[in-house]
Design a protein around this motif. Structure first.
Motif, PDB file in Angstrom:
ATOM      1  N   GLY A  64      28.546  50.891  38.915  1.00  0.00           N
ATOM      2  CA  GLY A  64      29.253  50.585  37.678  1.00  0.00           C
ATOM      3  C   GLY A  64      28.412  49.751  36.728  1.00  0.00           C
ATOM      4  N   GLY A  65      27.749  48.747  37.250  1.00  0.00           N
ATOM      5  CA  GLY A  65      26.905  47.902  36.404  1.00  0.00           C
ATOM      6  C   GLY A  65      25.738  48.651  35.797  1.00  0.00           C
ATOM      7  N   THR A  66      25.116  49.499  36.599  1.00  0.00           N
ATOM      8  CA  THR A  66      23.975  50.272  36.105  1.00  0.00           C
ATOM      9  C   THR A  66      24.405  51.254  35.018  1.00  0.00           C
ATOM     10  OG1 THR A  66      22.885  50.098  38.248  1.00  0.00           O
ATOM     11  CG2 THR A  66      22.117  51.835  36.775  1.00  0.00           C
ATOM     12  N   PHE A  67      25.433  52.038  35.295  1.00  0.00           N
ATOM     13  CA  PHE A  67      25.858  53.033  34.323  1.00  0.00           C
ATOM     14  C   PHE A  67      26.453  52.375  33.091  1.00  0.00           C
ATOM     15  CE2 PHE A  67      28.231  56.723  32.726  1.00  0.00           C
ATOM     16  CZ  PHE A  67      27.221  57.659  32.786  1.00  0.00           C
ATOM     17  N   GLY A  68      27.174  51.274  33.285  1.00  0.00           N
ATOM     18  CA  GLY A  68      27.720  50.544  32.149  1.00  0.00           C
ATOM     19  C   GLY A  68      26.638  49.999  31.236  1.00  0.00           C
ATOM     20  N   THR A  69      25.560  49.497  31.819  1.00  0.00           N
ATOM     21  CA  THR A  69      24.452  48.978  31.017  1.00  0.00           C
ATOM     22  C   THR A  69      23.824  50.085  30.176  1.00  0.00           C
ATOM     23  OG1 THR A  69      24.010  47.275  32.659  1.00  0.00           O
ATOM     24  CG2 THR A  69      22.224  47.804  31.128  1.00  0.00           C
ATOM     25  N   PHE A  70      23.606  51.231  30.781  1.00  0.00           N
ATOM     26  CA  PHE A  70      22.998  52.328  30.028  1.00  0.00           C
ATOM     27  C   PHE A  70      23.927  52.848  28.931  1.00  0.00           C
ATOM     28  CE2 PHE A  70      20.235  52.767  33.847  1.00  0.00           C
ATOM     29  CZ  PHE A  70      19.051  52.510  33.196  1.00  0.00           C
ATOM     30  N   MET A  71      25.219  52.884  29.200  1.00  0.00           N
ATOM     31  CA  MET A  71      26.161  53.309  28.163  1.00  0.00           C
ATOM     32  C   MET A  71      26.217  52.297  27.019  1.00  0.00           C
ATOM     33  SD  MET A  71      27.770  56.230  28.500  1.00  0.00           S
ATOM     34  CE  MET A  71      29.348  56.011  27.729  1.00  0.00           C
ATOM     35  N   ALA A  72      26.138  51.008  27.358  1.00  0.00           N
ATOM     36  CA  ALA A  72      26.137  49.973  26.310  1.00  0.00           C
ATOM     37  C   ALA A  72      24.880  50.083  25.459  1.00  0.00           C
ATOM     38  CB  ALA A  72      26.226  48.592  26.952  1.00  0.00           C
ATOM     39  N   ILE A  73      23.749  50.344  26.066  1.00  0.00           N
ATOM     40  CA  ILE A  73      22.504  50.515  25.303  1.00  0.00           C
ATOM     41  C   ILE A  73      22.624  51.735  24.395  1.00  0.00           C
ATOM     42  CG2 ILE A  73      20.055  51.110  25.514  1.00  0.00           C
ATOM     43  CD1 ILE A  73      20.060  49.393  28.102  1.00  0.00           C
ATOM     44  N   GLY A  74      23.193  52.820  24.913  1.00  0.00           N
ATOM     45  CA  GLY A  74      23.369  54.019  24.101  1.00  0.00           C
ATOM     46  C   GLY A  74      24.288  53.787  22.922  1.00  0.00           C
ATOM     47  N   MET A  75      25.355  53.041  23.133  1.00  0.00           N
ATOM     48  CA  MET A  75      26.266  52.741  22.014  1.00  0.00           C
ATOM     49  C   MET A  75      25.608  51.798  21.023  1.00  0.00           C
ATOM     50  SD  MET A  75      28.947  54.528  22.370  1.00  0.00           S
ATOM     51  CE  MET A  75      30.226  53.800  21.371  1.00  0.00           C
TER      52      MET A  75
END
Length: 79
Positions: A64-75
């Motif tokens: 969750g932390g890994t995928f959340g970080t990448f989604m936040a960077i994308g946004m």
């Protein structure tokens, strides 16, 4: 700088709000994926009971932390 207004008088979310929402969405998707893959891998190596719950929980948080970080960077890039 004036605040942008949507079609019905609603203001658009700020960039920080979009990044935060991206992290939360990514975290939720990552947790779901971590639950599936973590359960499978922990059962495969023979974990049971409390050890199984700890292993699955750790995998869920990491995923969750890994995928959340990448989604936040994308946004953040889209802002």
């Amino acid at each position: 700088m004036p605040v942008t207004v949507g079609p019905y008088g609603q203001s658009q979310p700020s960039c920080f709000d979009r990044v935060k929402m991206g992290f939360m969405m990514g975290f939720a998707v990552g947790m779901a994926a971590g639950a599936m893959f973590g359960t499978f891998s922990c059962l495969r190596i023979g974990m049971r009971g409390r050890e199984l719950m700890g292993g699955v929980g750790k995998t869920m948080m990491q995923s969750g932390g890994t995928f959340g970080t990448f989604m936040a960077i994308g946004m953040g890039i889209r802002c």
